[in-house]
Design a protein around this motif. Structure first.
Motif, PDB file in Angstrom:
ATOM      1  N   THR A   1     -17.674 -38.642 -61.556  1.00  0.00           N
ATOM      2  CA  THR A   1     -17.595 -37.694 -60.448  1.00  0.00           C
ATOM      3  C   THR A   1     -18.023 -38.426 -59.186  1.00  0.00           C
ATOM      4  N   VAL A   2     -17.374 -38.136 -58.078  1.00  0.00           N
ATOM      5  CA  VAL A   2     -17.657 -38.791 -56.798  1.00  0.00           C
ATOM      6  C   VAL A   2     -17.680 -37.741 -55.699  1.00  0.00           C
ATOM      7  N   ARG A   3     -18.761 -37.733 -54.922  1.00  0.00           N
ATOM      8  CA  ARG A   3     -18.855 -36.870 -53.748  1.00  0.00           C
ATOM      9  C   ARG A   3     -19.282 -37.715 -52.561  1.00  0.00           C
ATOM     10  N   GLY A   4     -18.655 -37.506 -51.418  1.00  0.00           N
ATOM     11  CA  GLY A   4     -19.019 -38.298 -50.257  1.00  0.00           C
ATOM     12  C   GLY A   4     -18.162 -37.983 -49.053  1.00  0.00           C
ATOM     13  N   HIS A   5     -18.304 -38.823 -48.011  1.00  0.00           N
ATOM     14  CA  HIS A   5     -17.558 -38.653 -46.764  1.00  0.00           C
ATOM     15  C   HIS A   5     -17.022 -40.008 -46.298  1.00  0.00           C
ATOM     16  N   TRP A   6     -15.778 -40.013 -45.900  1.00  0.00           N
ATOM     17  CA  TRP A   6     -15.224 -41.166 -45.205  1.00  0.00           C
ATOM     18  C   TRP A   6     -15.366 -40.924 -43.711  1.00  0.00           C
ATOM     19  N   LEU A   7     -16.057 -41.844 -43.015  1.00  0.00           N
ATOM     20  CA  LEU A   7     -16.311 -41.705 -41.597  1.00  0.00           C
ATOM     21  C   LEU A   7     -15.319 -42.572 -40.837  1.00  0.00           C
ATOM     22  N   HIS A   8     -14.447 -41.936 -40.041  1.00  0.00           N
ATOM     23  CA  HIS A   8     -13.372 -42.659 -39.371  1.00  0.00           C
ATOM     24  C   HIS A   8     -13.913 -43.697 -38.395  1.00  0.00           C
TER      25      HIS A   8
END
Length: 417
Positions: free
Chosen positions: A109-116
């Motif tokens: 499982t993977v949770r996160g944010h890609w920050l542009h």
């Protein structure tokens, strides 16, 4: 306002490129109705019959399967992701190594944010489980040029299926692994920081009631504590060169000439270095061995170190019985201060002495050249006094000589192999 809502999209296709082939199936939902965020929901995405081969055919994987579901929430500054899935592989070949990987599925499982703006992945949490044999948790930040990740690895049961898998997959590369038996558990806490000009690893190994046996000769039981390791390459200006304390204790340690006994080792780990902070004493063949100091460093990741060891009244006759040597009778003592070791040589400024054959033997200037090679050489200066030649020749069976001898053999070199 423009709105778009696709509740059920289905896709099929084939993968073919960069040495990878496989079949793709996907069910997706797309919601562009909200003005500030868009939602891409993956109801099911699967890759089946995955195969890979590099141009040389030295790296091959067959029978791969990958499936996952989750969602991507797209905003102006970031993409939030929440995914979970499963991967498996039937067989793999890497050079001379072959592995049957059936029955070893990987769940994640993977949770996160890609920050542009930063072009980086902020990993809120990633959980990985390998067939119930090992599980890990990761948090941190990743980009093309930097990484700062904290993690945990747990091996909850080293016996049973884990040990069988270790023997089966690792035994081909390292046959001695098949002679290792393990039990208990092992946990690892670690942080790795990486930048363009350097990296650093801080790890802490934590055995829990760990037991190990090698070749039915060396046995360790009830190992607990923590073993810190700090490795660094290059420059990380913001990293403080801290030191970490550690200790290991065990209920039993036995080996040839070493009876079962409990013990404890305390040490301090620094950057690319490790040293004991208190002596270790063990019983050996009726005598005692004392390791006063031990310090190991990794210069360019090549180990080297120093130690001080003393041995008192070790019974040589027990060595003869244990290792099937010619029958010896006497005591061995040694004060080996200033031991220095590397892959090139092992040297000591101390000396060893033995009461044998009715006289005394003294060994000085001890040295081993190329100790890890197939052809090491052993160097020493030997002085002897009042040696009973009848006892000596009777023990080693090369004729019979009577009398007593004193003298020396200096700059002795023995070649092995």
């Amino acid at each position: 306002d423009k709105q778009l809502l696709l509740q059920d999209m289905q896709m099929t296709g084939n993968l073919d490129g960069q040495g990878i082939t496989g079949k793709l199936q996907a069910r997706l939902a797309l919601d562009l109705s909200a003005p500030e965020t868009q939602l891409l929901r993956i109801q099911d995405l699967s890759l089946k019959d995955i195969e890979y081969s590099n141009n040389e055919g030295t790296l091959v994987a067959v029978g791969g399967q990958l499936s996952f579901k989750g969602q991507f929430r797209l905003a102006e500054e970031s993409i939030a992701l929440d995914l979970g899935g499963r991967a498996s592989l039937d067989e793999a070949l890497a050079g001379s190594w072959y592995g049957n990987l059936r029955g070893l599925p990987l769940a994640f499982t993977v949770r996160g944010h890609w920050l542009h703006k930063e072009k980086s992945l902020q990993l809120g949490r990633a959980d990985i489980d390998l067939a119930g044999l090992a599980n890990s948790e990761l948090v941190g930040r990743l980009s093309a040029r930097t990484a700062d990740v904290n993690g945990r690895l747990a091996l909850p049961q080293l016996s049973g299926r884990f040990l069988e898998t270790l023997h089966r997959l690792g035994g081909e590369l390292a046959p001695r692994l098949k002679k290792v038996n393990l039990a208990g558990a092992l946990n690892v806490q670690a942080r790795i920081a990486w930048k363009e000009h350097g990296w650093r690893l801080d790890a802490d190994l934590q055995p829990e009631r760990l037991a190990a046996e090698f070749n039915q000769a060396l046995t360790l039981s009830g190992l607990n504590g923590n073993l810190p390791i700090v490795l660094q390459s290059g420059a990380l200006p913001e990293t403080v060169a801290t030191q970490h304390t550690g200790h290991l204790s065990w209920d039993g340690l036995s080996a040839p000439l070493i009876p079962t006994a409990s013990g404890k080792l305390e040490f301090l780990a620094g950057v690319n270095s490790w040293r004991t902070t208190r002596p270790l004493e063990i019983a050996v063949a009726g005598g005692r061995a004392r390791l006063s100091t031990l310090q190991v460093s990794w210069q360019d990741f090549i180990p080297q170190g120093e130690a001080a060891l003393s041995i008192t009244d070790v019974d040589l006759s027990r060595g003869s019985q244990t290792f099937d040597w010619p029958e010896l009778d006497g005591l061995l003592s040694a004060t080996l201060d200033g031991i220095r070791f590397s892959e090139e040589e092992i040297t000591s400024s101390g000396e060893a002495s033995a009461q044998a054959f009715g006289g005394t033997l003294r060994l000085q200037n001890l040295k081993v050249i190329k100790p890890l090679s197939r052809y090491p050489t052993y160097h020493a200066d030997i002085d002897f006094r009042d040696i009973d030649l009848h006892a000596l020749t009777h023990t080693f069976a090369f004729g019979e000589i009577n009398g007593v001898a004193s003298g020396h053999v200096h700059k002795l070199r023995l070649f092995d192999g």
